[in-house]
Design an enzyme around this catalytic site. Structure first.
Site, PDB file in Angstrom:
ATOM      1  N   PHE A 148     -93.378  37.386  61.975  1.00 41.73           N
ATOM      2  CA  PHE A 148     -92.684  36.111  61.756  1.00 41.73           C
ATOM      3  C   PHE A 148     -92.742  35.327  63.058  1.00 41.73           C
ATOM      4  CE2 PHE A 148     -89.329  33.042  61.986  1.00 41.73           C
ATOM      5  CZ  PHE A 148     -89.407  32.420  60.753  1.00 41.73           C
ATOM      6  N   ASP A 233     -94.245  37.227  71.651  1.00 36.68           N
ATOM      7  CA  ASP A 233     -93.235  36.348  71.058  1.00 36.68           C
ATOM      8  C   ASP A 233     -91.884  37.034  71.213  1.00 36.68           C
ATOM      9  OD1 ASP A 233     -91.446  34.948  69.525  1.00 36.68           O
ATOM     10  OD2 ASP A 233     -92.796  34.639  67.824  1.00 36.68           O
ATOM     11  N   LYS A 262     -84.630  30.470  70.934  1.00 38.07           N
ATOM     12  CA  LYS A 262     -83.317  30.922  70.452  1.00 38.07           C
ATOM     13  C   LYS A 262     -82.252  30.953  71.561  1.00 38.07           C
ATOM     14  CE  LYS A 262     -84.524  32.628  66.003  1.00 38.07           C
ATOM     15  NZ  LYS A 262     -85.797  33.212  65.592  1.00 38.07           N
TER      16      LYS A 262
HETATM   17  C1  PLP Z   1     -86.961  32.445  65.043  1.00 36.20           C
HETATM   18  C2  PLP Z   1     -88.302  32.863  65.495  1.00 36.20           C
HETATM   19  C3  PLP Z   1     -89.333  31.924  65.666  1.00 36.20           C
HETATM   20  C4  PLP Z   1     -89.186  30.477  65.294  1.00 36.20           C
HETATM   21  O1  PLP Z   1     -88.154  29.840  65.993  1.00 36.20           O
HETATM   22  P1  PLP Z   1     -87.557  28.447  65.425  1.00 36.20           P
HETATM   23  O2  PLP Z   1     -86.668  27.984  66.540  1.00 36.20           O
HETATM   24  O3  PLP Z   1     -86.804  28.778  64.178  1.00 36.20           O
HETATM   25  O4  PLP Z   1     -88.715  27.560  65.180  1.00 36.20           O
HETATM   26  C5  PLP Z   1     -90.536  32.375  66.161  1.00 36.20           C
HETATM   27  N1  PLP Z   1     -90.723  33.672  66.462  1.00 36.20           N
HETATM   28  C6  PLP Z   1     -89.766  34.597  66.299  1.00 36.20           C
HETATM   29  C7  PLP Z   1     -90.029  36.021  66.662  1.00 36.20           C
HETATM   30  C8  PLP Z   1     -88.528  34.231  65.786  1.00 36.20           C
HETATM   31  O5  PLP Z   1     -87.590  35.155  65.584  1.00 36.20           O
END
Ligand code: PLP
Length: 407
Positions: A148, A233, A262
């Site tokens: 994700f 990520d 985040k």
């Molecule tokens: C939440 C998340 C995203 C996307 O972040 P947004 O601020 O919602 O666009 C990308 N990668 C990971 C691992 C995430 O948990």
């Protein structure tokens, strides 16, 4: 601690009014939150709930953390947005602090996590063409099954979750998917056009899926040997959640590129960043990438305070200690309504025995007992409380789960 009743008329009316004009791209639990402090939120009826989701780790430091609010308030009184057409007096300090936290040279500030991922992909491609010498338009990025990385059209194109992906094509080419946790498969997928490997060191949305021990180290070794960038990520896994600053730290791995988001915004506003050394991030030239809001003074002020708080190590230590505490409590439920748990720091995926209900049903029952969690992929609930939560509060939450599972 209060035990909330069923949905009352006032909350129902607010939800109905919201449903009237808000697109139905979410299926929220039926609670209307009005305020929050630390690990607790309060609904419009004045009922309190222990927040075990923390906005998917965006609220790692708790709701309304006084030090973060103070930084935001101070900056609100000065200036909040300049655009990058001009310099502002907060961005440089933020970038320096964040680069130091990451042990890197350069920071490219954006807003949302998906933007950081998109930026990472652009950086990888530019590096592939300009440094590695990949022929024009041939660069590929290897990604992992179950990933994700966000919701943009490019990103959903390399998701294998049908809900995220199906019906939104055509999908951008240039991505190769390999099974998560399988270093040999990853190495086999590398060819001369591979610019980067992009992966989550722990897969959050997938249900806190922790790769086999040694996987991240192997990915680091393979990517280094083949001249391929390793992009981590850490948008959900990073910034204290797992008991270290980054989930990569669990294996002593330093990726070429960190993607952060985040919690970087302190629960106040979206702040994301791509962090790497000059030999990688330096490939981007003026005019090639940007964002109207990226690097704004308010975001920089909040982000600086967040980095200062992480630099003490206090939150990482809390997450590690509380995570062990949580794991002890959850372990007692395994075999008794829980079929499996995965815990990394203060982050847990809890697989619910289908005989006891779906993840959603368990989340609804926990809501009625004053505990907020989110289900993912049917039978799993994810637990990611603010790192300021207390051990006794975790014990209480686990007790509520035990009661709910007992039916
Ligand atoms: C939440 C998340 C995203 C996307 O972040 P947004 O601020 O919602 O666009 C990308 N990668 C990971 C691992 C995430 O948990």
């Amino acid at each position: 601690m209060t035990t909330p009743q069923v949905l009352d008329a006032n909350s129902a009316a607010i939800i109905a009014a919201e449903d009237e004009h808000v697109a139905h791209n979410y299926h929220p639990l039926p609670v209307v939150i009005a305020s929050g402090e630390g690990a607790w939120v309060t609904d419009v009826e004045g009922r309190r709930y222990l927040d075990l989701l923390a906005a998917y780790s965006a609220v790692n430091f708790g709701h309304s953390h006084p030090a973060i609010l103070a930084a935001a308030r101070e900056q609100l009184g000065r200036i909040t947005l300049t655009s990058r057409a001009f310099h502002n007096d907060r961005l440089g300090g933020f970038a320096a602090a964040l680069a130091e936290l990451c042990g890197k040279d350069l920071v490219l500030p954006m807003n949302t996590g998906a933007e950081a991922v998109e930026t990472g992909i652009k950086v990888a491609r530019a590096w592939g063409y300009r440094v590695k010498g990949i022929p024009a338009d041939r660069a590929t990025v290897i990604v992992a099954g179950g990933n994700f990385h966000g919701r943009t059209t490019t990103i959903v194109g390399f998701s294998d979750d049908p809900q995220a992906r199906d019906g939104f094509g055509p999908y951008a080419p240039g991505f190769v998917t390999v099974p998560y946790g399988d270093a040999a498969a990853l190495e086999a997928a590398i060819d001369e056009n591979t610019a980067a490997v992009l992966l989550e060191p722990i897969q959050g949305e997938a249900g806190v899926v922790i790769p086999p021990a040694g996987y991240l180290r192997a990915v680091r070794e393979i990517t280094s040997r083949h001249g391929v960038l390793m992009i981590a990520d850490e948008i959900q896994s990073g910034l204290g959640r797992v008991g270290e600053t980054f989930a990569c730290d669990r294996e002593g791995v330093v990726p070429d590129v960190y993607l952060l988001g985040k919690a970087l915004g302190g629960g106040i506003l979206p702040v994301s960043a791509v962090v790497a050394n000059r030999d990688v991030l330096g490939v981007i030239r003026p005019g090639e990438h940007g964002s109207t809001f990226g690097g704004n003074p308010l975001a920089a002020a909040v982000g600086t305070r967040v980095v200062e708080m992480l630099a003490t190590g206090e939150f990482q230590r809390r997450a590690a200690a509380l995570g062990e505490h949580l794991e002890t409590g959850l372990t007692e439920l395994v075999g008794d309504g829980v079929t499996g748990i995965r815990v990394a720091g203060l982050w847990a995926g809890v697989d619910i025995d289908p005989a006891r209900g779906t993840g959603r049903e368990i989340a609804e029952k926990l809501l009625a007992r004053g505990v907020l969690v989110k289900d993912t992929h049917g039978q799993t609930i994810r637990i990611a409380p603010p790192l300021v939560i207390r051990g006794t509060e975790l014990d209480w939450a686990v007790e509520q789960l035990r009661v709910v599972l007992a039916g």
